[in-house]
Motif scaffolding. Structure first.
Motif, PDB file in Angstrom:
ATOM      1  N   SER A  94       0.832  -1.200   0.000  1.00 51.68           N
ATOM      2  CA  SER A  94       0.000   0.000   0.000  1.00 51.68           C
ATOM      3  C   SER A  94       0.868   1.251   0.000  1.00 51.68           C
ATOM      4  CB  SER A  94      -0.912  -0.022   1.222  1.00 51.68           C
ATOM      5  OG  SER A  94      -1.557   1.213   1.376  1.00 51.68           O
ATOM      6  N   GLY A 117       0.806   2.355  -6.628  1.00 56.73           N
ATOM      7  CA  GLY A 117      -0.166   3.394  -6.920  1.00 56.73           C
ATOM      8  C   GLY A 117       0.102   3.937  -8.296  1.00 56.73           C
ATOM      9  N   SER A 150       4.653   4.083  -8.850  1.00 54.65           N
ATOM     10  CA  SER A 150       5.201   3.053  -7.983  1.00 54.65           C
ATOM     11  C   SER A 150       6.549   3.486  -7.425  1.00 54.65           C
ATOM     12  CB  SER A 150       5.364   1.740  -8.738  1.00 54.65           C
ATOM     13  OG  SER A 150       4.077   1.215  -8.986  1.00 54.65           O
ATOM     14  N   ARG A 167       0.614   8.405   0.927  1.00 54.91           N
ATOM     15  CA  ARG A 167       0.326   6.983   1.123  1.00 54.91           C
ATOM     16  C   ARG A 167       0.376   6.577   2.579  1.00 54.91           C
ATOM     17  NH1 ARG A 167       3.345   4.770  -3.930  1.00 54.91           N
ATOM     18  NH2 ARG A 167       2.097   5.827  -5.513  1.00 54.91           N
ATOM     19  N   ARG A 189      -2.942   7.430   4.154  1.00 58.67           N
ATOM     20  CA  ARG A 189      -3.941   6.555   3.560  1.00 58.67           C
ATOM     21  C   ARG A 189      -3.862   5.141   4.128  1.00 58.67           C
ATOM     22  NH1 ARG A 189      -5.086   6.379  -2.822  1.00 58.67           N
ATOM     23  NH2 ARG A 189      -6.789   4.895  -2.736  1.00 58.67           N
ATOM     24  N   SER A 233      -8.786   7.748  -0.138  1.00 58.01           N
ATOM     25  CA  SER A 233      -7.841   8.698  -0.715  1.00 58.01           C
ATOM     26  C   SER A 233      -8.218  10.130  -0.354  1.00 58.01           C
ATOM     27  CB  SER A 233      -7.818   8.546  -2.234  1.00 58.01           C
ATOM     28  OG  SER A 233      -8.977   9.114  -2.775  1.00 58.01           O
ATOM     29  N   ASP A 249      -7.978  -1.689  -1.512  1.00 59.65           N
ATOM     30  CA  ASP A 249      -7.533  -0.336  -1.859  1.00 59.65           C
ATOM     31  C   ASP A 249      -6.377  -0.381  -2.855  1.00 59.65           C
ATOM     32  OD1 ASP A 249      -7.677   2.465  -1.627  1.00 59.65           O
ATOM     33  OD2 ASP A 249      -5.914   2.440  -0.332  1.00 59.65           O
ATOM     34  N   VAL A 250      -5.425  -1.293  -2.586  1.00 62.05           N
ATOM     35  CA  VAL A 250      -4.280  -1.412  -3.503  1.00 62.05           C
ATOM     36  C   VAL A 250      -4.779  -1.842  -4.884  1.00 62.05           C
ATOM     37  CG1 VAL A 250      -2.196  -2.733  -3.984  1.00 62.05           C
ATOM     38  CG2 VAL A 250      -2.630  -1.911  -1.671  1.00 62.05           C
ATOM     39  N   ARG A 276      -6.183   0.899  -6.833  1.00 59.85           N
ATOM     40  CA  ARG A 276      -5.197   1.819  -7.419  1.00 59.85           C
ATOM     41  C   ARG A 276      -4.569   1.239  -8.676  1.00 59.85           C
ATOM     42  NH1 ARG A 276      -1.376   2.771  -2.381  1.00 59.85           N
ATOM     43  NH2 ARG A 276      -3.001   2.380  -0.836  1.00 59.85           N
ATOM     44  N   ARG A 295      -4.997   2.313 -13.647  1.00 61.54           N
ATOM     45  CA  ARG A 295      -3.943   3.320 -13.581  1.00 61.54           C
ATOM     46  C   ARG A 295      -3.932   4.194 -14.829  1.00 61.54           C
ATOM     47  NH1 ARG A 295       1.729   1.415 -10.994  1.00 61.54           N
ATOM     48  NH2 ARG A 295       1.587  -0.360 -12.385  1.00 61.54           N
ATOM     49  N   GLU A 314      -7.851   5.892 -10.321  1.00 57.34           N
ATOM     50  CA  GLU A 314      -8.070   4.821  -9.364  1.00 57.34           C
ATOM     51  C   GLU A 314      -9.546   4.660  -9.024  1.00 57.34           C
ATOM     52  OE1 GLU A 314      -7.473   6.274  -5.019  1.00 57.34           O
ATOM     53  OE2 GLU A 314      -5.598   6.564  -6.088  1.00 57.34           O
TER      54      GLU A 314
END
Lengths: 346, 342, 287
Positions: free
Chosen positions: B38, B42, B45, B71, B74, B199, B307-308, B311, B315, B318
């Protein structure tokens, strides 16, 4: 012998009188509401003139307003309400669950998704009801595919229905979040339910199909009654329980999808109407199925009138009114039923 | 270990204890991995080494800023919200004795949603930080109302709670839509919050509800042994000397505190509360002394992975985590449905 | 009637009377999921008689009854009614010949006794056929025979356990079948109501000539009311025959794991099982 005759027997004559009184009240209410809906609006028209205009007599201006603007909307509310009432009645008995309704089966979610997808694609206004119809039927098909495993067991149906509904609702939600703001508004408007802007071809098409589906429901009512006895007893009476449940579910889904095509996914009518009817007429019969249709029609037409004329805010969805009107009733009726005396036998 | 005395004879007790410890360690490991992902994944990266450097203040630059500024909050919020939802789900299922109960079915999410939408409409708010207390109040109000509806003779009737909660939820949802339809600006602001997301929230969103969240956790853990007795039915529990009414009340308060805090921070996120107990039960069994801590790990694990995933799928944009959980939760529920009923 | 290859299992003469309404199973296996509940059962239940199926808990009694009534399809083997495989018969055709009272029937909400009993006419009705005089006569008879006529307008869910059970038997009677299967009709009833129900069954057999197959828990009641007895253990046949022939101390020990004496019932002369007192109970009683 302990043939102690207990209290609580409702004499048949009394019950029949109650059913008749309820039917008469419902029919009268429907007529009055229809007249009100035809007479009131930006331009108010006297009742007799409005009724004459409905059949094409009198001032051409009145005829236009009544025939083209007011009547389709009112008839749409009646047809959709009738379908929702009957669908709720059939589903609650099939699922043996007082909370069963088209929402639980994913029909509502499917209809919303179908309509919202067409709104997103920029389809014309006339196609959207078809999208809703298709979406509702598709959702039911999905439910059938997931829940069928050498027969349809009730628990599995309920859970799978919730799952289908949740997935479809998520898809609708996704679209609403991703849409540009104006589209999101009309999508949301649609998913809360409204009979605004219906046209005659839509209304007649849906009404015809609705009459067929309602007739089928009444014809198959005997099977529904036998299914109420549970799968073992019903099987011993020679009923193929899975087939019968499938037939009845298809009918209920068609009723609910047609209603959704006309009015959007209006909540609470399908949920509350069967409880109201049962409260008045006692044990479910074929007559109470027909009465559920009548009650649904009255409820939805009345709610639509409230939305149009009694509330100061423009463009409020009829679903919000049915929910607000229906909820207290529903709670009172359901709590009455879940009294300890009744549940100890369950 | 008086706890497992009823277990299988001879090898049973030590083996099960060993199995449980292993499972908890595996769960914690998975959670750590998820936390790391996490922080790293996103739209942009970041290598794990940079992540660690950034966390210890050894790295600077845009990557480090993304990690610490966006992050980290979050992820911390995700951990807290997931834990709260997971535990709330386990407790809600126990007190209603209904495996399909979750904070959503008690009207909590709908109450928070309605309160926030009204606040946006009437007070012209436009920042999630400002929504926190409205959301919490709405959630608590709805849940307390549902429980008041379900009260009978001083006790909460599980059947009434489920029915009343569902009906309340439907009413609130329709009112929410009505308010949003009255006002375009409200619709625009609220629809993102209503989807449920981690987010764009600074840690300041979390601090106000941290005390309520902690209090809810403590209550939930404290009542968890008594929840086992509730599963036997009220009469049997009463006969065992468990104060059924008080336990259910305490459990209800814990659910309100936990789920209210969660929805205040992240908006309505469905399915975590439903899924976490169902995920943990096959692994650790139905004993709430294990189930509740298990959900404390499983909840954040599910939420962070969702959540990950959200994202990564579209891409550089999200998906809101609430939408991801709903999409993942639906098949899970269908699977659950296939398992029950022969 | 093709040349049935199956061997005659017992030396019984097949008189025309006995052939009517005779249920039998051939190498029957019944499964629930992966669990084999009944295996390799060869059984003949004489027509025109009252048969009791007994056995310890979980021996497959109720499962067997579900298999006999077509609610559970056999995993192997077959069930025949007068030589015809019941699983190949149309459901409705079978329902005209065989009625069933499940162990825990589901009472529809708020339904009245008469409305419940009317549902028993379902197999006799076509899709659009109206309610006929024959239907009403069958319902009235069923209500009369079970003593529920005075209760006809009462909601079933407000009746006492015994009354409710009689209402359900009335439903099976209104179905007007020669063959009646009852799954533990006396469970949850007090002694008076148990006897009421069993006497009713006996009367149905004696007066209306119905063939009855019932699962019972109580060995004494089974011996008293049944002409024929089927004893199951672990899904297999332990014994079958008249109660007087088969019910003895050895059978009870081997099937129920209980030491007992079997004496003639002082009222009826049928076998009566008296469990031997254990040492514990003796000391408690003498204390």
């Amino acid at each position: 012998m302990t043939s102690v005759v207990r209290k609580g027997a409702t004499s048949r004559a009394r019950l029949r009188r109650r059913v008749l009184a309820f039917t008469a009240t419902g029919a009268a209410a429907l007529f009055v509401l229809l007249t009100v809906s035809l007479t009131t609006g930006e331009m108010s028209i006297p009742a007799t003139t409005a009724l004459r205009a409905l059949v094409g007599l009198g001032d051409p201006g009145d005829v236009l307003v009544v025939q083209q603007f007011r009547a389709p909307r009112s008839v749409a509310a009646i047809v959709a309400g009738a379908g929702l009432g009957a669908a709720g009645c059939v589903l609650q008995r099939l699922f043996r669950n007082p909370l069963a309704s088209p929402d639980v089966m994913g029909v509502t979610g499917g209809a919303s998704l179908g309509a919202v997808a067409l709104i997103a694609a920029g389809a014309s206004q006339t196609l959207i009801p078809l999208g809703a119809l298709g979406g509702g039927l598709l959702a039911a098909l999905l439910l059938g595919v997931f829940a069928w495993r050498s027969g349809l067991a009730v628990t599995r149906l309920v859970l799978t229905g919730l799952a289908v509904q949740a997935g479809l609702a998520a898809a609708v939600n996704l679209m609403i979040v991703r849409f540009p703001a104006e589209l999101a508004g009309s999508a949301l408007q649609w998913t809360t339910g409204s009979v605004y802007g219906r046209t005659w071809p839509e209304v007649w098409g849906a009404a015809g199909a609705m009459v067929l589906a309602l007739t089928a429901a009444l014809v198959l009512h005997r099977r529904l009654a036998v299914l109420d006895l549970g799968d073992d007893s019903a099987g011993a009476l020679g009923l193929n329980t899975s087939t019968a449940r499938l037939q009845l579910m298809v009918i209920a889904v068609v009723l609910a999808s047609l209603a959704a095509a006309l009015a959007g996914p209006v909540t609470f009518v399908a949920l509350a109407v069967p409880h109201i009817v049962r409260f008045v007429t006692g044990p479910p019969t074929a007559a109470s199925l027909a009465l559920a249709s009548l009650t649904g029609a009255v409820l939805l037409l009345a709610s639509d009138l409230v939305v149009q004329h009694l509330l100061p805010i423009e463009g409020l969805p009829v679903g919000a009114v049915t929910a607000t009107l229906g909820a207290p009733w529903l709670l009172v009726l359901m709590f009455r039923q879940s009294s300890p005396v009744q549940r100890s036998h369950a | 270990m008086t706890a497992t005395q009823r277990g299988a004879p001879t090898t049973g007790v030590p083996f099960r204890a060993f199995r449980h410890i292993t499972l908890f360690l595996v769960g914690l490991g998975a959670l750590t991995l998820c936390t790391a992902l996490s922080l790293a994944l996103g739209a942009r990266s970041v290598p794990l080494s940079t992540v660690t450097d950034a966390l210890f203040g050894d790295a600077h630059g845009r990557d480090a800023l993304v990690v610490t500024g966006l992050r980290l909050p979050r992820t911390v919020i995700g951990l807290a919200v997931g834990a709260a939802l997971g535990v709330a789900g386990a407790v809600a299922q126990a007190i209603t004795r209904n495996p399909l109960a979750s904070p959503t079915t008690l009207g909590i999410n709908a109450g928070a949603g309605f309160a926030v939408v009204v606040a946006i409409f009437a007070l012209k708010l436009n920042d999630p930080v400002e929504y926190v207390w409205f959301a919490f109040a709405g959630a608590a109000g709805a849940a307390l109302f549902a429980q008041a509806l379900a009260r009978r003779a001083g006790d909460i009737d599980p059947v009434r709670l489920a029915l009343g909660g569902t009906v309340l939820q439907l009413v609130l949802l329709s009112w929410t839509s009505a308010v949003m339809l009255m006002n375009q600006r409200t619709l625009d602001e609220a629809r993102f919050w209503l989807a449920g997301s981690l987010s764009g929230r600074p840690l300041d969103v979390l601090w106000p509800v941290l005390p309520t969240l902690m209090l809810g956790l403590v209550i939930a853990l404290a009542v968890s042994p008594a929840l086992n007795a509730l599963a036997l039915g009220d009469d049997s529990a009463q006969a065992l000397g468990v104060p059924v009414t008080r336990i259910r009340l305490a459990g209800g308060i814990a659910v309100v505190l936990l789920a209210g805090s969660a929805v205040a921070v992240a908006g309505p996120v469905a399915f975590i509360g439903l899924a976490a107990p169902h995920l943990v039960r096959p692994l650790l069994g139905g004993d709430h002394r294990l189930l509740v801590p298990g959900c404390l790990i499983a909840g954040p694990l599910l939420l962070l992975s969702a959540d990950v995933l959200g994202r990564l799928v579209i891409r550089p944009s999200e998906l809101e985590v609430g939408i991801v959980t709903a999409f993942l939760g639906a098949p899970l529920l269908a699977l659950l449905a296939r398992k029950v009923a022969r | 009637m093709t040349g049935a290859p199956e061997p005659r299992m017992t030396g019984e003469q097949e008189s025309p009377m006995a052939a009517a309404n005779q249920l039998s199973t051939q190498a029957l296996d019944l499964r629930y999921g992966d669990r084999l509940v009944v295996s390799g059962l060869d059984l003949t239940l004489p027509g025109g008689a009252v048969t009791a199926i007994v056995g310890p808990n979980a021996c497959g009694k109720s499962t067997l009854l579900r298999g006999l009534s077509r609610l559970l399809a056999p995993a192997a083997g077959s069930v025949t009614l007068d030589g015809a495989d019941i699983h190949r018969m149309p459901a409705r055709a079978l329902a005209l010949r065989m009625g069933l009272l499940p162990q825990q029937p589901v009472t529809p909400e708020a339904i009245t006794v008469e409305a419940l009993v009317r549902l028993g006419r379902y197999p006799h009705q076509r899709l659009l056929s109206p309610w006929s005089a024959t239907d009403q006569k069958a319902v009235d008879e069923a209500l009369g025979r079970t003593g529920t006529a005075v209760l006809r307008d009462h909601p079933v869910d407000q009746l006492s356990g015994g009354q409710r059970q009689r209402a359900w038997i009335a439903l099976a009677l209104a179905q007007d079948t020669e063959l009646l299967l009852l799954d533990e009709p006396t469970t949850f009833l007090d002694l008076r109501h148990q006897l009421d129900v069993l006497d009713l069954v006996a009367a149905l057999h004696a007066e209306a000539g119905r063939t009855v197959v019932m699962v019972l828990h109580d060995l004494g009641q089974a011996a008293r009311y049944a002409d024929h007895m089927v004893v199951l253990k672990d899904g297999r046949l332990a014994a079958a025959g008249t109660p007087a022939d088969i019910l003895d101390a050895d059978l009870v020990r081997s099937v129920f794991d209980v030491d007992c004496r079997v004496i003639p019932d002082p009222e009826t002369g049928t076998p009566l099982v008296i469990p031997k007192g254990s040492a514990m109970r003796h000391s408690a009683a003498s204390a």
